[in-house]
Design a protein around this motif. Sequence first.
Motif, PDB file in Angstrom:
ATOM      1  N   VAL A   1       1.056  -1.281   0.015  1.00 58.07           N
ATOM      2  CA  VAL A   1      -0.094   0.013   0.144  1.00 58.07           C
ATOM      3  C   VAL A   1       0.786   1.176  -0.060  1.00 58.07           C
ATOM      4  O   VAL A   1       0.706   2.315  -0.826  1.00 58.07           O
ATOM      5  N   ALA A   2       1.891   1.089   0.852  1.00 59.31           N
ATOM      6  CA  ALA A   2       2.762   2.373   1.051  1.00 59.31           C
ATOM      7  C   ALA A   2       3.490   2.788  -0.408  1.00 59.31           C
ATOM      8  O   ALA A   2       3.589   3.922  -0.460  1.00 59.31           O
ATOM      9  N   GLU A   3       3.901   1.609  -1.096  1.00 59.54           N
ATOM     10  CA  GLU A   3       4.468   1.982  -2.381  1.00 59.54           C
ATOM     11  C   GLU A   3       3.429   2.629  -3.484  1.00 59.54           C
ATOM     12  O   GLU A   3       3.665   3.420  -4.142  1.00 59.54           O
ATOM     13  N   LEU A   4       2.433   1.862  -3.442  1.00 60.70           N
ATOM     14  CA  LEU A   4       1.194   2.230  -4.545  1.00 60.70           C
ATOM     15  C   LEU A   4       0.845   3.583  -4.386  1.00 60.70           C
ATOM     16  O   LEU A   4       0.518   4.395  -5.370  1.00 60.70           O
ATOM     17  N   THR A   5       0.739   4.245  -2.973  1.00 61.15           N
ATOM     18  CA  THR A   5       0.146   5.389  -3.060  1.00 61.15           C
ATOM     19  C   THR A   5       0.985   6.718  -2.978  1.00 61.15           C
ATOM     20  O   THR A   5       0.343   7.730  -3.322  1.00 61.15           O
ATOM     21  N   THR A   6       2.127   6.360  -3.374  1.00 53.07           N
ATOM     22  CA  THR A   6       3.198   7.286  -4.031  1.00 53.07           C
ATOM     23  C   THR A   6       3.358   7.072  -5.383  1.00 53.07           C
ATOM     24  O   THR A   6       4.204   7.904  -5.960  1.00 53.07           O
ATOM     25  N   LYS A   7       2.679   6.326  -5.979  1.00 53.96           N
ATOM     26  CA  LYS A   7       2.931   5.889  -7.565  1.00 53.96           C
ATOM     27  C   LYS A   7       2.132   7.338  -8.367  1.00 53.96           C
ATOM     28  O   LYS A   7       2.699   7.449  -9.539  1.00 53.96           O
ATOM     29  N   PHE A   8       1.285   7.693  -8.037  1.00 56.74           N
ATOM     30  CA  PHE A   8       0.632   8.831  -8.593  1.00 56.74           C
ATOM     31  C   PHE A   8       0.279   9.997  -7.357  1.00 56.74           C
ATOM     32  O   PHE A   8       0.134   9.548  -6.296  1.00 56.74           O
TER      33      PHE A   8
ATOM     34  N   SER B   1      -2.239  11.923  -2.770  1.00 54.03           N
ATOM     35  CA  SER B   1      -2.697  11.452  -1.530  1.00 54.03           C
ATOM     36  C   SER B   1      -2.296  12.373  -0.503  1.00 54.03           C
ATOM     37  O   SER B   1      -0.875  12.869  -0.620  1.00 54.03           O
ATOM     38  N   ALA B   2      -3.115  12.727   0.613  1.00 56.43           N
ATOM     39  CA  ALA B   2      -2.742  13.648   1.618  1.00 56.43           C
ATOM     40  C   ALA B   2      -2.339  13.009   2.727  1.00 56.43           C
ATOM     41  O   ALA B   2      -2.099  13.489   3.926  1.00 56.43           O
ATOM     42  N   LEU B   3      -2.231  11.429   2.660  1.00 53.48           N
ATOM     43  CA  LEU B   3      -2.081  10.722   3.935  1.00 53.48           C
ATOM     44  C   LEU B   3      -0.697  10.982   4.429  1.00 53.48           C
ATOM     45  O   LEU B   3      -0.483  10.932   5.488  1.00 53.48           O
ATOM     46  N   LEU B   4       0.160  10.939   3.626  1.00 50.64           N
ATOM     47  CA  LEU B   4       1.698  11.215   3.983  1.00 50.64           C
ATOM     48  C   LEU B   4       2.028  12.352   4.938  1.00 50.64           C
ATOM     49  O   LEU B   4       2.608  12.198   5.857  1.00 50.64           O
ATOM     50  N   THR B   5       1.146  13.408   4.877  1.00 53.52           N
ATOM     51  CA  THR B   5       1.258  14.509   5.709  1.00 53.52           C
ATOM     52  C   THR B   5       0.262  14.501   6.638  1.00 53.52           C
ATOM     53  O   THR B   5       0.226  15.599   7.662  1.00 53.52           O
ATOM     54  N   SER B   6      -0.218  13.501   7.016  1.00 50.82           N
ATOM     55  CA  SER B   6      -1.520  13.424   7.952  1.00 50.82           C
ATOM     56  C   SER B   6      -1.521  12.356   8.908  1.00 50.82           C
ATOM     57  O   SER B   6      -2.368  12.297   9.854  1.00 50.82           O
ATOM     58  N   ILE B   7      -0.549  11.645   9.061  1.00 54.19           N
ATOM     59  CA  ILE B   7      -0.475  10.692   9.870  1.00 54.19           C
ATOM     60  C   ILE B   7       0.543  10.790  10.993  1.00 54.19           C
ATOM     61  O   ILE B   7       1.413  11.384  10.982  1.00 54.19           O
TER      62      ILE B   7
ATOM     63  N   GLN C   1       0.804  -1.509   6.060  1.00 56.44           N
ATOM     64  CA  GLN C   1       1.031  -0.346   5.085  1.00 56.44           C
ATOM     65  C   GLN C   1       2.361  -0.830   4.349  1.00 56.44           C
ATOM     66  O   GLN C   1       2.370  -0.418   3.017  1.00 56.44           O
ATOM     67  N   THR C   2       3.402  -1.473   4.816  1.00 64.18           N
ATOM     68  CA  THR C   2       4.525  -1.745   4.135  1.00 64.18           C
ATOM     69  C   THR C   2       4.771  -3.294   3.523  1.00 64.18           C
ATOM     70  O   THR C   2       5.709  -3.522   2.608  1.00 64.18           O
ATOM     71  N   GLU C   3       3.856  -4.088   4.051  1.00 69.99           N
ATOM     72  CA  GLU C   3       4.256  -5.452   3.800  1.00 69.99           C
ATOM     73  C   GLU C   3       3.688  -5.656   2.517  1.00 69.99           C
ATOM     74  O   GLU C   3       2.581  -5.061   2.016  1.00 69.99           O
ATOM     75  N   ARG C   4       4.285  -6.493   1.553  1.00 70.10           N
ATOM     76  CA  ARG C   4       3.905  -6.673   0.184  1.00 70.10           C
ATOM     77  C   ARG C   4       3.097  -7.943  -0.024  1.00 70.10           C
ATOM     78  O   ARG C   4       3.157  -9.061   0.741  1.00 70.10           O
TER      79      ARG C   4
ATOM     80  N   GLY D   1      -7.170   9.923  -0.102  1.00 69.17           N
ATOM     81  CA  GLY D   1      -6.431   8.906   0.573  1.00 69.17           C
ATOM     82  C   GLY D   1      -5.628   7.884  -0.623  1.00 69.17           C
ATOM     83  O   GLY D   1      -4.513   8.126  -0.747  1.00 69.17           O
ATOM     84  N   ILE D   2      -6.345   7.545  -1.433  1.00 70.38           N
ATOM     85  CA  ILE D   2      -5.869   6.596  -2.612  1.00 70.38           C
ATOM     86  C   ILE D   2      -6.090   7.514  -4.027  1.00 70.38           C
ATOM     87  O   ILE D   2      -7.329   7.649  -4.223  1.00 70.38           O
ATOM     88  N   PRO D   3      -5.253   8.124  -4.690  1.00 70.44           N
ATOM     89  CA  PRO D   3      -5.466   8.886  -5.679  1.00 70.44           C
ATOM     90  C   PRO D   3      -6.286   8.395  -6.608  1.00 70.44           C
ATOM     91  O   PRO D   3      -6.144   7.213  -7.152  1.00 70.44           O
TER      92      PRO D   3
END
Length: 242
Positions: free
Chosen positions: A105-112, A115-121, A172-175, A196-198
Amino acid sequence: MSAQDAGMPTIVLVHGAFADSSSWNGVIAHLKRRGYPVIAVANPLRGVHKDATYVRSVVDSVSGPVVMAAHSYGGSVMTEAADGASNVKALVYVASVSPDVGESVAELTTKFPGSALLTSIRMVPYALDGGGTAMEQYIYQEKFPEVFAADVDPDVAALMAVTQRPPTEVAQTERVTKAAWKTVPSWTLVSTQDRGIPPDLQRFMAKRAGSTTVEVEASHAVAVSQPGPVADLIDSAARATA
């Protein structure tokens, strides 16, 4: 005659991070009125593999066909859990990730972007059984409505912020190691105002999976703000695979 005797599948709903099974309440009401048996799984949010093992045990306990629907991080869990489950006839991704093998999930949410999650956690340590600590993630309560539930009634969004269930950082990081959408037909609801998810990520994953796709103008919490269209898509998947 029971719903299952009538050939209706059981709908198994898998919530995502920062939410709980009650986030499906509006969708459940719509599905129950249509006669579907429904199970809203209490997704543990401890890690993709642990969560998938638990969810699979619930799916395996159901006699008869199953249609699974997942929101957000729950899509990773569903993607892993449904692989090889002979009774799962359809997968429905609702404002969700649908990872391929080796993705997180962590990898995918930065692909596009978007997402505002990274600055809201906010990271909070918790004690592990046997000693040591790990980290859980919370969305800052004051940011929760804007990031997660911008089109939800403000009073409801404020309650959701207080009652949010935290995922572990590992979740969030487990593949993922399996991708059920490669063998099970899928449907995707893209929430076009999702912070959350673009939305472009949702579209990318849906196209990759060959998913039947609809778009709804909604926030990440589309199952809360617009349960009707979510239930409609689940119903369409159930009818198409009956």
